[in-house]
Write a protein that holds these residues in place. Structure first.
Motif, PDB file in Angstrom:
ATOM      1  N   LEU A 195       4.785  24.051  -5.118  1.00 46.58           N
ATOM      2  CA  LEU A 195       4.780  24.276  -3.583  1.00 46.58           C
ATOM      3  C   LEU A 195       6.029  24.907  -3.072  1.00 46.58           C
ATOM      4  O   LEU A 195       6.237  25.600  -2.031  1.00 46.58           O
ATOM      5  N   GLY A 196       7.286  24.676  -4.023  1.00 47.32           N
ATOM      6  CA  GLY A 196       8.403  25.261  -3.466  1.00 47.32           C
ATOM      7  C   GLY A 196       8.233  26.911  -3.821  1.00 47.32           C
ATOM      8  O   GLY A 196       8.705  27.794  -2.745  1.00 47.32           O
ATOM      9  N   ILE A 197       7.637  27.387  -4.838  1.00 48.28           N
ATOM     10  CA  ILE A 197       7.452  28.972  -4.777  1.00 48.28           C
ATOM     11  C   ILE A 197       6.372  29.375  -3.785  1.00 48.28           C
ATOM     12  O   ILE A 197       6.923  30.649  -3.209  1.00 48.28           O
ATOM     13  N   VAL A 198       5.394  28.547  -3.538  1.00 48.34           N
ATOM     14  CA  VAL A 198       4.471  28.919  -2.537  1.00 48.34           C
ATOM     15  C   VAL A 198       4.912  29.153  -0.982  1.00 48.34           C
ATOM     16  O   VAL A 198       4.940  30.211  -0.468  1.00 48.34           O
ATOM     17  N   THR A 199       5.983  28.266  -0.789  1.00 47.62           N
ATOM     18  CA  THR A 199       6.425  28.242   0.615  1.00 47.62           C
ATOM     19  C   THR A 199       7.742  29.060   0.415  1.00 47.62           C
ATOM     20  O   THR A 199       8.594  29.098   1.678  1.00 47.62           O
ATOM     21  N   LEU A 200       8.248  29.675  -0.559  1.00 48.98           N
ATOM     22  CA  LEU A 200       9.627  30.209  -0.578  1.00 48.98           C
ATOM     23  C   LEU A 200       9.975  31.295   0.264  1.00 48.98           C
ATOM     24  O   LEU A 200      10.936  31.094   1.162  1.00 48.98           O
ATOM     25  N   TRP A 337      -1.136  28.243  13.567  1.00 51.38           N
ATOM     26  CA  TRP A 337      -1.757  27.295  12.355  1.00 51.38           C
ATOM     27  C   TRP A 337      -1.220  27.529  11.000  1.00 51.38           C
ATOM     28  O   TRP A 337      -1.181  26.554  10.239  1.00 51.38           O
ATOM     29  N   ILE A 338      -0.868  28.709  10.646  1.00 50.29           N
ATOM     30  CA  ILE A 338      -0.335  29.055   9.316  1.00 50.29           C
ATOM     31  C   ILE A 338       1.008  28.456   9.425  1.00 50.29           C
ATOM     32  O   ILE A 338       1.560  27.935   8.342  1.00 50.29           O
ATOM     33  N   TRP A 339       1.858  28.706  10.449  1.00 45.61           N
ATOM     34  CA  TRP A 339       3.179  27.973  10.556  1.00 45.61           C
ATOM     35  C   TRP A 339       2.909  26.273  10.179  1.00 45.61           C
ATOM     36  O   TRP A 339       3.766  25.792   9.733  1.00 45.61           O
ATOM     37  N   LEU A 340       1.808  25.713  10.878  1.00 41.78           N
ATOM     38  CA  LEU A 340       1.760  24.396  10.592  1.00 41.78           C
ATOM     39  C   LEU A 340       1.549  23.891   9.343  1.00 41.78           C
ATOM     40  O   LEU A 340       2.167  23.038   8.578  1.00 41.78           O
ATOM     41  N   VAL A 341       0.624  24.812   8.385  1.00 42.61           N
ATOM     42  CA  VAL A 341       0.352  24.346   7.210  1.00 42.61           C
ATOM     43  C   VAL A 341       1.608  24.505   6.131  1.00 42.61           C
ATOM     44  O   VAL A 341       1.953  23.793   5.327  1.00 42.61           O
ATOM     45  N   ASP A 343       4.561  24.305   7.260  1.00 40.66           N
ATOM     46  CA  ASP A 343       5.584  23.222   7.513  1.00 40.66           C
ATOM     47  C   ASP A 343       5.233  22.156   6.727  1.00 40.66           C
ATOM     48  O   ASP A 343       6.211  21.500   6.294  1.00 40.66           O
ATOM     49  N   ILE A 344       3.909  21.730   6.771  1.00 41.60           N
ATOM     50  CA  ILE A 344       3.498  20.415   5.988  1.00 41.60           C
ATOM     51  C   ILE A 344       3.912  20.608   4.658  1.00 41.60           C
ATOM     52  O   ILE A 344       4.297  19.482   3.971  1.00 41.60           O
ATOM     53  N   LEU A 345       3.585  21.704   3.919  1.00 45.87           N
ATOM     54  CA  LEU A 345       3.796  22.031   2.696  1.00 45.87           C
ATOM     55  C   LEU A 345       5.233  21.866   2.268  1.00 45.87           C
ATOM     56  O   LEU A 345       5.881  21.309   1.369  1.00 45.87           O
ATOM     57  N   SER A 346       6.097  22.351   3.298  1.00 46.03           N
ATOM     58  CA  SER A 346       7.812  22.200   2.972  1.00 46.03           C
ATOM     59  C   SER A 346       8.010  20.584   3.033  1.00 46.03           C
ATOM     60  O   SER A 346       9.063  20.523   2.367  1.00 46.03           O
ATOM     61  N   ILE A 347       7.275  19.944   3.933  1.00 53.16           N
ATOM     62  CA  ILE A 347       7.698  18.528   4.004  1.00 53.16           C
ATOM     63  C   ILE A 347       7.521  17.983   2.563  1.00 53.16           C
ATOM     64  O   ILE A 347       8.221  16.998   2.109  1.00 53.16           O
ATOM     65  N   VAL A 348       6.391  18.243   2.011  1.00 59.30           N
ATOM     66  CA  VAL A 348       5.984  17.783   0.665  1.00 59.30           C
ATOM     67  C   VAL A 348       7.134  18.207  -0.475  1.00 59.30           C
ATOM     68  O   VAL A 348       7.395  17.458  -1.241  1.00 59.30           O
ATOM     69  N   VAL A 349       7.494  19.372  -0.471  1.00 54.49           N
ATOM     70  CA  VAL A 349       8.380  19.881  -1.175  1.00 54.49           C
ATOM     71  C   VAL A 349       9.661  19.048  -1.124  1.00 54.49           C
ATOM     72  O   VAL A 349      10.189  18.641  -1.955  1.00 54.49           O
ATOM     73  N   LEU A 350      10.117  18.849   0.175  1.00 54.27           N
ATOM     74  CA  LEU A 350      11.250  18.072   0.489  1.00 54.27           C
ATOM     75  C   LEU A 350      11.419  16.816   0.059  1.00 54.27           C
ATOM     76  O   LEU A 350      12.149  16.247  -0.772  1.00 54.27           O
TER      77      LEU A 350
END
Length: 382
Positions: A195-200, A337-341, A343-350
């Motif tokens: 997820l870190g690479i996906v949201t990089l 909506w893309i920003w929302l998704v 953002d949620i993935l970034s919360i999971v990474v953190l």
């Protein structure tokens, strides 16, 4: 890459991440409702709709609008006048006890056609206000903004160091592989890395633009002491005016000065974006990019004559461009909506990164593991 180098990068990634993670989690959580701020205001009933009436005559003059706002708030002075893009038939005037007021602000929303006061939305209260203040300055003003800017820089460092360490970690794995059968620790690590690479790219852009936004007050202050000071130099030793020219006439002069632009907002004399002697009339373009880039036109507040007009410097242009990138509000609902998704993935990474550290906080990276990483990162010999 040698063993010592890997250790250094791992140390940089570990501590840059740890120091900023809690604050980044806060920013991600508060950023979620801010992405949909307009929709939330509509949902809770804060939005003031424009009445549907038949109106064929001219729009109300700026002077009439200003007089209507003043009559509702005696003892207050106008600060800024602006229009919501979604409500082109409305004008909002912010008012304070003094021209340099930063608290106790009141807002008056008026019908641009009739100068009827449509409402006075509450300021400095409510859920969205709390989310905004936590996200921008932690209710600590400029020190809070600068502190969050430092946290943003640490996030950028953590992203860069994480990219450097990603290759050896994933050397023998296909992209997206999650090793469920190898235990919870490896599973959590694989999720964190993937997820870190996906949201990089998104995380880097949002982090970098967030850092730029925390410098907003400093950049505006520098602009005031530099270009604004040059523009108003002839008025430096003059006393503040006691009589003011017509706002509508001043607006007409600004429109003639920049005929290919439209009005963005008006800063009244004494506020931070103009001087005590001028109406600061900020014009903008009409394309998706240029409508976010303002050009100040300074109009003498006593005579309604042009004093100066010049484009904003590059550093304020960078600030204005960074703001829509940060909140994802330049591409309509789909981008939100893309920003929302993301953002949620970034919360999971953190969160997974924090759990990985917590589980391994008393462990030292085994030497054989570092050696293995070092070997994987060596260039292949032909």
């Amino acid at each position: 890459m040698q063993r010592k180098t890997i250790r250094r990068w791992a140390w940089v990634h570990k501590w840059s991440s740890l120091v900023c993670t809690v604050f980044m989690l806060l920013l991600c959580l508060t950023g979620l409702p801010l992405v949909f701020s307009d929709e939330i205001h509509d949902w809770v009933g804060d939005h003031i709709a424009t009445p549907e009436i038949q109106h064929t005559g001219p729009m109300a003059s700026m002077d009439t609008l200003l007089a209507a706002a003043k009559s509702r708030n005696p003892g207050y002075v106008p600060l800024y006048m602006f229009r919501d893009e979604d409500e082109p038939l409305q004008w909002t005037i912010s008012m304070g006890k003094t021209a340099d007021a930063t608290t106790g602000i009141r807002y008056v929303v008026m019908d641009a056609r009739t100068a009827q006061v449509l409402g006075e939305p509450p300021a400095e209260q409510g859920f969205m206000y709390v989310m905004f203040k936590l996200h921008t300055d932690l209710f600590a003003g400029l020190p809070g903004m600068l502190f969050l800017g430092v946290m943003g820089l640490l996030l950028v460092i953590a992203i860069i160091s994480g990219v450097v360490l990603y290759a050896p970690f994933m050397h023998k794995l296909s992209f997206g592989d999650i090793r469920h059968q190898r235990g919870e620790k490896l599973k959590r690590l694989d999720i964190h890395n993937m997820l870190g690479i996906v949201t990089l790219s998104w995380f880097f852009v949002v982090g970098a633009t967030g850092v730029i936004n925390t410098w907003a007050d400093l950049l505006v202050t520098y602009w005031q002491s530099d270009q604004m000071a040059q523009m108003i130099a002839p008025y430096k030793n003059l006393p503040p005016p006691t009589q003011f020219a017509s706002l509508q006439q001043s607006m007409d002069v600004a429109q003639k000065t920049e005929p290919d632009m439209q009005l963005g907002f008006i800063a009244f004399p004494g506020t931070g974006y103009t001087s005590q002697h001028h109406y600061g009339i900020f014009m903008r373009g009409d394309t998706p990019l240029t409508k976010r880039l303002f050009k100040p036109v300074l109009i003498d507040a006593q005579t309604a004559t042009l004093t100066d007009s010049r484009p904003l410097p590059w550093y304020l242009v960078a600030l204005l461009v960074s703001q829509p990138l940060h909140f994802g509000d330049y591409g309509g609902m789909s981008l939100k909506w893309i920003w929302l998704v993301l953002d949620i993935l970034s919360i999971v990474v953190l969160w997974t990164g924090l759990k990985i550290w917590w589980k391994k906080r008393h462990q030292v990276m085994p030497a054989i593991y570092v050696d293995s990483m070092a070997h994987r990162m060596q260039p292949h010999q032909g």
